[in-house]
Structures are given as C-alpha cells and as structure tokens.
Motif scaffolding. Structure first.
Motif, mmCIF file in Angstrom:
data_model
loop_
_atom_site.group_PDB
_atom_site.id
_atom_site.type_symbol
_atom_site.label_atom_id
_atom_site.label_comp_id
_atom_site.label_asym_id
_atom_site.label_seq_id
_atom_site.Cartn_x
_atom_site.Cartn_y
_atom_site.Cartn_z
ATOM 1 N N THR A 274 5.512 -0.396 -4.112
ATOM 2 C CA THR A 274 4.511 -1.201 -4.793
ATOM 3 C C THR A 274 3.457 -1.707 -3.820
ATOM 4 N N ALA A 275 3.986 -2.184 -2.688
ATOM 5 C CA ALA A 275 3.059 -2.693 -1.678
ATOM 6 C C ALA A 275 2.113 -1.589 -1.222
ATOM 7 N N LEU A 276 2.674 -0.402 -1.075
ATOM 8 C CA LEU A 276 1.854 0.730 -0.630
ATOM 9 C C LEU A 276 0.786 1.052 -1.667
ATOM 10 N N MET A 277 1.194 0.953 -2.918
ATOM 11 C CA MET A 277 0.231 1.255 -3.987
ATOM 12 C C MET A 277 -0.870 0.232 -4.041
ATOM 13 N N ASN A 278 -0.529 -1.022 -3.736
ATOM 14 C CA ASN A 278 -1.476 -2.113 -3.936
ATOM 15 C C ASN A 278 -2.316 -2.434 -2.704
ATOM 16 N N ARG A 279 -2.265 -1.557 -1.702
ATOM 17 C CA ARG A 279 -3.089 -1.816 -0.529
ATOM 18 C C ARG A 279 -4.554 -1.741 -0.915
ATOM 19 N N ASN A 280 -5.373 -2.502 -0.209
ATOM 20 C CA ASN A 280 -6.803 -2.331 -0.455
ATOM 21 C C ASN A 280 -7.392 -1.387 0.586
ATOM 22 N N MET A 281 -8.633 -1.095 0.465
ATOM 23 C CA MET A 281 -9.255 -0.031 1.251
ATOM 24 C C MET A 281 -9.209 -0.329 2.755
ATOM 25 N N ASP A 282 -9.448 -1.608 3.097
ATOM 26 C CA ASP A 282 -9.459 -1.961 4.508
ATOM 27 C C ASP A 282 -8.107 -1.700 5.151
ATOM 28 N N GLU A 283 -7.079 -2.105 4.392
ATOM 29 C CA GLU A 283 -5.735 -1.919 4.939
ATOM 30 C C GLU A 283 -5.437 -0.439 5.148
ATOM 31 N N VAL A 284 -5.866 0.377 4.178
ATOM 32 C CA VAL A 284 -5.643 1.823 4.305
ATOM 33 C C VAL A 284 -6.325 2.340 5.552
ATOM 34 N N LYS A 285 -7.547 1.888 5.774
ATOM 35 C CA LYS A 285 -8.294 2.370 6.937
ATOM 36 C C LYS A 285 -7.632 1.936 8.222
ATOM 37 N N GLU A 286 -7.196 0.675 8.229
ATOM 38 C CA GLU A 286 -6.554 0.177 9.436
ATOM 39 C C GLU A 286 -5.299 0.977 9.747
ATOM 40 N N GLU A 287 -4.565 1.265 8.683
ATOM 41 C CA GLU A 287 -3.329 2.000 8.889
ATOM 42 C C GLU A 287 -3.623 3.391 9.438
ATOM 43 N N GLU A 288 -4.623 4.035 8.880
ATOM 44 C CA GLU A 288 -4.970 5.372 9.371
ATOM 45 C C GLU A 288 -5.338 5.315 10.842
ATOM 46 N N PHE A 289 -6.119 4.285 11.175
ATOM 47 C CA PHE A 289 -6.538 4.133 12.571
ATOM 48 C C PHE A 289 -5.328 3.965 13.481
ATOM 49 N N LEU A 290 -4.397 3.108 13.027
ATOM 50 C CA LEU A 290 -3.214 2.870 13.850
ATOM 51 C C LEU A 290 -2.405 4.145 14.007
ATOM 52 N N LEU A 291 -2.325 4.919 12.924
ATOM 53 C CA LEU A 291 -1.540 6.153 12.983
ATOM 54 C C LEU A 291 -2.132 7.139 13.980
ATOM 55 N N THR A 292 -3.459 7.298 13.932
ATOM 56 C CA THR A 292 -4.077 8.236 14.876
ATOM 57 C C THR A 292 -3.882 7.757 16.303
ATOM 58 N N GLU A 293 -3.958 6.416 16.448
ATOM 59 C CA GLU A 293 -3.755 5.852 17.782
ATOM 60 C C GLU A 293 -2.358 6.181 18.287
ATOM 61 N N LEU A 294 -1.395 6.010 17.409
ATOM 62 C CA LEU A 294 0.002 6.280 17.769
ATOM 63 C C LEU A 294 0.169 7.737 18.164
ATOM 64 N N GLN A 295 -0.449 8.599 17.375
ATOM 65 C CA GLN A 295 -0.334 10.032 17.661
ATOM 66 C C GLN A 295 -0.908 10.335 19.042
ATOM 67 N N ARG A 296 -2.069 9.714 19.303
ATOM 68 C CA ARG A 296 -2.723 9.940 20.585
ATOM 69 C C ARG A 296 -1.808 9.494 21.742
ATOM 70 N N ILE A 297 -1.214 8.314 21.563
ATOM 71 C CA ILE A 297 -0.340 7.789 22.615
ATOM 72 C C ILE A 297 0.855 8.709 22.823
#
Lengths: 635, 278
Positions: A274-297
């Motif tokens: 539910t929480a995943l469904m109810n994220r807003n756009m900013d949160e989605v973007k932040e998460e994507e950014f964090l994921l790419t960062e993690l991948q890079r690391i």
C-alpha cells in the motif's frame, strides 16, 4: 523552371499553336477511366500505364446474397423452466421461439395460450448447471473440533459461520471479508435477546453485562485473521486425515503453505504494498536516484575488489610449477621410485659403455622430460626402448637437437636445476671452500693449506670441481672426527683427574704422571700423521692444549703462545665462575700471572706452557691442601 | 606474464666456455739505456699487458663477449680502459702490481648483465724456484688463470650462436695459399687446433705444450693430484677414526668407573671450556 514555351521549343512544336488543355482533360474523362479511391489508387499508380495483370474489383460491388423472406414472422413464447442447479425447484420463465410444429394460432388466443402452456410443458434447462460449482471444504466433527481446533479467539459458532461463508463465496477472500457479518449478526441477536430479557426482568441483563466474560467478542475481523483461522483449521484437518509421512508431493506442498501462513507478515506485506502504491512523485524520484547510486557504489566496489585481488596475486609468491609437480607426483609411490632408479642405473651404464671415459662429468644428468616419461615405462621392454634414446636429446625447448658428441664439442651439458644467468667455474670452487660457520671455513682452509692445495685452482673445469668437492667433503669429515675426538679426550682428562682426586691425595703426582704419559702418547700419535713436518709440533701442541684449540693447526710459535694465554684466561674465568673455590681463586690468579710471565719470556716452548696449564687446571680442581705442593712441582 | 620470445631460454642446459685471464710483464731497459722507449716516466720498470682471450683454437670469444673493460690503478690516465673488439687487452708500463677489475660485457643476444672478474697484476717473479728460474730466463712474468664461464639456461639466440660451426671462422686464414698450409700444422706435426678437419671443440685442448698452458693433460694432472690428496685425507681419516674409537673406549671405561653424575659433570666442563674459548 522551364516555361511552356521552352518545352514547346524543345519538342519542335510551333509556338503560336496553343492546344487547349481543357480538351485533353475532357477526352481523358470521356475515356472512362474512373477515379479509384483509397489504397487501390496508390496500387494503380504503381502499375503505371500498363494494365494490371489481374483485374481489380472494387469490394463494394461484390455479390451479396439477398435476404430471403420465408413466410410470416416466427412466434416467441415465455417458456417456464426449472434449473437443476437450484435445490429449491423454483420455476422461472424465459423467452423461447415457439416450436414450429405447433399449429398456427390466432392472435386473439395469445393470452389464453400463455396461461395454459406452462402446465403441459416444463423445460429443464441444464445450461446453468455447469456454473453451479461447490468448493471442496474441509469439514470436522464435534470431537475433532474439541480435540484439535479450539481457539480462544474464535468461538465454535463463528468458526462454523466462517466456513459457511467461505463455502458460499468459494474462497474469494475479498468478497468473504466484505460480506462477513458475524458481529452484526451477534449484535442483532443480542439486541433481540435483550429485548426479550427486558420483557422478563431488567436485573439479570445488567448483571450479565457487568461480567467481563459474558460479553462476547465482536470485534471486526481482518482478512488476515480469517485466513489464518481457516488455514490453520484446514492444515490441522489435513494432517488428521492424512499423516504427514503419507502425503504425496502436492499434498505436502499444500500442507506446507497452509501451515506456514503468518498473518502478521501478510499484514506487513500488504502495508508495504500500500505504501508503495501511495508514494508521490518526489518519493519515486528519490528512490530511483538512491537505487542508481547504490548500483554505482556496488559496481565500484566490485572493481575495487578485483583490483585489490590482482595486486595481491601479483604480490604473492609465484605458483608452483604444475608441470614439474605433476612429474614429481608420479614418484610418490615406492614402486615408481624403484622404476626410476632402475632406469637411471641402466642409463648410466649404457652411457658409460657407449662413450667410454671421455663423457663429461660422471654425474647423472636428467632432463625434466625423462622424469615425466618414466611412469609410463612400467614394463621392462618399454624401459629398454626409452633407454635407447639419448638421455639429453629431449630437452624441453629443442632449439636445435644436438648429438651427444656435438654437445660435448660445444661444451653443452644438461642439468637438473639451473638458475639462469652466468656463473664462473672459479666462483664455484671458492664456494666449496666455504662452510656454514666462519670457524669451520677457516679450519677447512688451513687443512687444505696443509695438504698443499693451492688457493686458486688454475683449471676450474667441472671435472676438477667434482673432484675438489669430494676432497673438501673428506676434509670436512676429517675435521668433524677430530673435533669429536678432542672433545672426548677433554672429557677423558677431566674424568681421570676426578678419579685421581677420589683415589686420594697421593693422586696428584699420579695424575701429573698420567697426563705426562698422555701427552707423550699423543705426541707419538701426532708423529704418525702425514701432515707436513713443520706442522706436526703445532698439531701435537693443540692436542695437548686439552682440546680447547679450535683452529686445529696453529703452527707458528706466536700463535701457540697466544693460545696458551687464552687458555690461561679461560682458566681464570672458570675459577671465578666457581664460587665454592673461593680460596683457590687467589692461587689461580697467581698461576696466571706466572703463566704470562712465561709467555713473555718466550724462552720456554709452548708445549711447556700448555703442560703448565694442564697442571694448573688440575691444581684448581684439587683440594686446597694439595695446591702448594703442585705449584712447587711446576716451578 | 609470459616472457617475450626473444628472451626465451633453453631450459636445463648449460654451455661452458673457457677463457684465459692473465697478465704478462717484461722488464724495461734501465734508465739511460738506448733501447728504452721514450716518453715513459723514469720510475717505471716494467711493461705489462693484461688480457682476456680464448685458448688457442677455441671458438671465437666475440660470439658471446661484446666488450671488456679493464679498470686499472686510478693514477693511470683514463683508468677505465674499454676494448670493444679482440684482442681484449691493455698494455701499460709501471712499477708496481695491483688488482685489476675486469668487467665482461656480454653480447646483447645473451640478455645477461655484465660480470666482474679480478686479476692481480703480477710483475715480480713468483711461484716455485723452477718457475722463477724460467721467468728469469725469458724475462717475462706471466700470470694467467683459466676461467670457465657457464651460460646457464642460455637464451635461444645465444644457444644457436654458441652451437654454430662458424665460431671457428676467425681462425681460418683468409688466403689459402700453400704457405699457409704449412703454418696450419702445429709444432707436433698435427693440424692446428680449430682449423677445418682439425680438433674443433670448446673443450680444453687435448695435448698440452709449451705454448698451451691449459689442456686436458693439465686438467688430468690436477685431478690426479687432487685424488692423491683425497687418498691422503682418507688415510688420515682412518687413523683419526681409530684414535677416536680408542679415546671413546677409555672414556666409556672411565664413565663406568666413576658413575653417571661424574660423567655428566665432566662433559659439561669439557664443553664449557670449548664454548668459552669461542
């Protein structure tokens, strides 16, 4: 752009004649060429001016059968029917075409007909039976419930209700949860009961309501609770019906899923979803950014690890040569070793036979290939064939294969272990002279000098080196034996002195005599030695010096004197180190002074001093009473 | 990392070459003598030559030797003398002997670093009386040693070069006239070493002679003498062993007589003496 006139000029037409273009257009239209529409026109354009090979027909002009009217309109009637899927035998009606066999009826009789027909004809429509599916439900008896299925949270009635509703809605849990009305039902029942009770008497109901256990639990059931209850019961019943060990794979997997249901985890999972469904756009973007960062690391970490690993492998010791190891591995068993020995022996013999004495060094030369080949040569016949090969021919990288004669000519030899680089023959000879310790090296050097071996061997070939090596080894052994002998002699002397001391005070003289004898004997032996004559005295003296002389051959008198001086020093040390001989110390010191005086005078032979030392030691060993006499004797 | 093909080495092989490192010295005519060459300092009494060369008839040095540097005493002008081509030698005048550092530079195909050898420049007579007499007679003091250079696991190029037949090419006279044929015969009437059909080998010459200081005869002689020494040491060893056994026996007897403790004490004392001396 070419004008009309230019074109005419090029075509050779008269300028003045202007043919009306409209006439051309008209004639074209008159030619009957139709405007083709849509895709067909494009296709026609592709054909160009040539006629298409197949006639193109337009679709809308194709033939269509005409509707046939077959008499008057058919009659429809309302047909009653029973549904076998229904248990209650309810009769419903649906519209059906009237059977054609029926006689045509007048319009006025319609109503009468409709009333009469159901009575004589009842259709049983089985179309809906296939939709009437009942789900398989576990069922339980009262005993089973009491024994296994009791739950503090669930009453028996609610459990039954749950099972009923699950069955009704065929495991569609969303629907089940939606329609689950146990609480409402209870409330209604209670309200009814209260109403009834109010009629009977008010006091009872109040008393009951005050009791904590009396209030039935009627909280809202969550989906997970329901599922947990249902699955729990299902699993338990399943286990009761079929013991775990007898379940087949499917049954067991079902049992596992049923028994492993965890309502808390399920709830969390849903909350997360539910929480995943109810994220807003900013949160989605932040998460994507964090994921790419993690991948890079992660990628950087992998690369860093790889680099470190490489560095470490570079720093590590080089890996053992696997080919050699493999070759050697085959010689771990005793039979293989035996075979190898046999082969080497035979090879050596055949080599000697073939080339006589002229072959270079008498050592076995083995190439790595020979070693590797050996294990396969298990039978003697094979061995013989392998022997026939020249031993040095199969080198690992045969740049040029040379016959043994050629190899000899060019001074090529094969060795087992070689460190590549340049070495010199004389260096090798020098190295042989060097022992592990400095003292030993000195001893060997002096022994070789005694033998008359020059310090620089003028022809340092490998043949000479081999002989020289033997010589040095022999000398080393000789020195070792001599060392042991001297040590034992020293021990002998000490023991004999002790013996004399034990035998009595008279032993002093005896001891002196004995040591004198000893010396004489040793000197006699010393004369037997084939060493140079000039050295003999020195050697003899060394022996006399109670085996303390390590250098073995001090032949100059100066050296001997120094030796003795050192011997004195040694005595002094010993005397001081022994606290029980406190009285003896002064005497010993006095002796030392005397001894030094003797050294300085240098008139006496070194032998005499060393003998003196011998006496002195015995004196220090003896009791106080005997010392003065001993001293006197010496002087 | 695989080595480049050029540096590939022939495993388990060793090629040996004999060279002679030595010096010769002659007395100069005394000061004021008409034969004395000019431009030589007054105090110089000797003319000497230090050299690196192959035994007569051996394969050519320059197959593997690129150049030789002689480091002579540093009061000489230009003390580091370099010889790029055979003969590898330096001639000087002087009055005293000293140690000469000889640096051998190998051919680039060998892939080896330069190596040092040392040679003491012997100007005065030396050796046994017989030798000294001979040196007196000839007026020449020669001091030379054989050196064996081992090429352990040579590079393939070097291996090829050192096992090629053309290593003797430098010995063949350029003009094969009738006169040269006579010259090609040695003093003993045999073909000179190193010529076609003659003895062509990198081993030592079979026969020694006046002008052949190192040969297999000499080598055999040396081996024989060493063998004799070995026999001598063997005899000595036997005697020493016998003597040792004797002392051991007396020691045993004494030990038994005096008991274990006394024996231990004695052993301690004896060994203690030895260790203190060191």
């Amino acid at each position: 752009m070419a004008s009309n006139r230019d074109v005419r000029d090029m075509l050779g037409l008269p300028v003045g004649e202007v043919a009306p273009p409209t006439a051309n257009k008209k004639s074209k239209k008159g030619g009957g060429t139709k405007r083709i529409q849509g895709v067909a026109r494009e296709v026609a354009a592709l054909y160009g001016e040539r006629p298409p090979p197949v006639a193109v027909y337009e679709e809308k002009k194709t033939y269509r059968a005409k509707r046939q009217s077959t008499g008057p309109a058919k009659k429809w009637i309302q047909q009653p029917f029973t549904n076998p899927a229904r248990p209650d035998g309810l009769v419903l009606k649906h519209w059906r075409r009237k059977p054609t066999t029926a006689p045509p009826v007048q319009e006025g009789e319609d109503a009468a007909m409709q009333d009469s027909e159901p009575t004589d004809y009842l259709e049983s429509c089985a179309d809906y039976v296939k939709y009437n599916i009942t789900v398989d439900m576990p069922d339980f008896t009262d005993e089973e419930y009491d024994a296994h299925l009791r739950n503090n949270d669930w009453s028996r009635e609610e459990t039954v209700y749950l099972f009923g509703i699950v069955k009704d809605y065929s495991y569609r849990w969303a629907v089940i949860w939606d329609r689950y009305e146990w609480q409402a039902l209870k409330r209604r029942e209670r309200a009814l009961a209260e109403a009834a009770q109010q009629g009977n008497g008010d006091t009872d109901s109040n008393a009951l309501a005050a009791l904590p256990f009396a209030t039935p639990r009627d909280k809202e059931r969550s989906l997970e609770e329901m599922k947990a209850r249902f699955y729990d019961i299902s699993a338990k019943l399943m286990k009761l019906r079929i013991p775990e060990v007898q379940m087949d794979a499917d049954q067991y997997s079902l049992y596992e899923t049923l028994s492993k249901f965890d309502p808390v985890m399920e709830r969390n999972r849903k909350m997360l979803a539910t929480a995943l469904m109810n994220r807003n756009m900013d949160e989605v973007k932040e998460e994507e950014f964090l994921l790419t960062e993690l991948q890079r690391i992660n990628m950087a970490a992998v690369r860093l690890d790889a680099e470190r690993e490489e560095l470490r492998s570079r720093l590590d010791a080089p890996q053992a040569n696997t080919s050699t190891a493999a070759g050697l591995q085959s010689f771990t068993s005793s039979t293989a070793l035996q075979a190898l020995f046999q082969q080497l022996f035979q090879q050596d013999r055949s080599k000697k036979r073939s080339s006589g004495g002229s072959n270079a060094p008498g050592r076995l030369s083995l190439s790595a290939n020979d070693m590797i080949n050996t294990p396969s040569n298990s039978t003697s016949a094979n061995r013989r064939t392998s022997m026939a090969l020249p031993p040095s021919a199969p080198s690992q990288t045969p740049v040029k294969t040379l016959s043994p004669h050629q190899e000899h000519r060019f001074a090529v030899s094969t060795h087992d272990r070689l460190t590549s680089g340049i070495t010199f023959g004389s260096d090798k000879l020098l190295k042989m002279r060097q022992a592990k310790s400095n003292v030993q090296t000195q001893k060997i050097a002096s022994a070789l000098q005694e033998l008359g071996v020059p310090e620089i061997i003028p022809i340092p070939t490998s043949k000479v080196a081999d002989v020289f090596e033997q010589l040095v080894a022999k000398v080393g052994r000789l020195l070792d034996v001599r060392k042991v002998k001297e040590k034992e002699m020293g021990e002998c002397r000490v023991l004999s002195r002790m013996k004399a001391a034990r035998d009595g005070t008279a032993g002093v003289k005896q001891e002196g005599d004995a040591s004198g004898e000893n010396n004489g004997k040793k000197q006699g032996e010393g004369q037997d030695t084939p060493m140079g004559d000039s050295n003999e005295d020195g050697a003899g003296e060394d022996d006399d010096a109670e085996g303390e002389d390590d250098t073995g051959a001090q032949n100059t008198p100066a050296n001997a004197d120094r030796d003795d001086a050192e011997a004195d020093g040694g005595d002094e040390d010993r005397a001081e180190s022994r606290p029980q001989d406190v009285d003896a110390d002064a005497d010993a010191d006095a002796d030392d002074v005397d001894a030094e005086g003797e050294d300085e005078s240098a008139a006496q032979t070194s032998r005499a001093t060393s003998q003196g030392a011998g006496h002195k030691r015995s004196a220090s060993e003896l009791s106080d009473g005997s010392q003065p006499s001993e001293k006197r004797a010496r002087k | 990392m695989p080595a480049p093909a050029a540096n590939k080495r022939v495993k388990n092989k060793r090629i040996s070459r004999n060279i002679i490192i030595g010096s010769e010295a002659w007395a100069l005519p005394p000061l004021g003598h008409p034969d004395r060459p000019k431009g030589i300092p007054d105090d110089h009494t000797k003319r000497w030559t230090v050299y690196v060369r192959q035994p007569e008839g051996d394969p050519s040095l320059s197959t593997w030797l690129n150049k030789v540097q002689f480091k002579i005493f540093n009061t000489y002008e230009n003390p580091l003398r370099t010889c790029d081509n055979p003969p590898f030698e330096v001639t000087e005048t002087g009055w005293g002997g000293f140690s000469i550092d000889i640096r051998l530079h190998f051919q680039p195909i060998s892939g080896e670093k330069a190596q040092y050898r040392q040679h003491f420049l012997q100007l005065e007579k030396y050796g046994s009386e017989e030798q000294q007499a001979q040196q007196e007679r000839t007026g020449c003091v020669r001091s030379e040693f054989l050196e064996v250079v081992h090429f352990n696991e040579p590079t393939e190029a070097l291996f090829d070069a050192l096992t090629a037949e053309d290593q003797w090419a430098h010995l063949v006279p350029s003009k094969s006239s009738s006169g040269s044929k006579k010259a090609s015969l040695g003093a003993n009437g045999r073909l000179k070493r190193g010529l076609p059909n003659g003895e062509r080998s990198a081993q030592l010459p079979e026969k020694g002679g006046d002008d052949v200081p190192f040969s297999q005869e000499h080598e055999q002689g040396l081996i024989d003498s060493l063998m004799a020494k070995i026999a001598q040491v063997d005899r000595e060893l036997e005697k020493e062993t016998a003597r040792r056994e004797k002392t051991e026996n007396t020691l045993k007897a004494l030990r038994e007589e005096l008991g274990h403790e006394a024996a231990q004490q004695a052993a301690q004392q004896a060994s203690g003496d030895r260790s203190r001396r060191r």
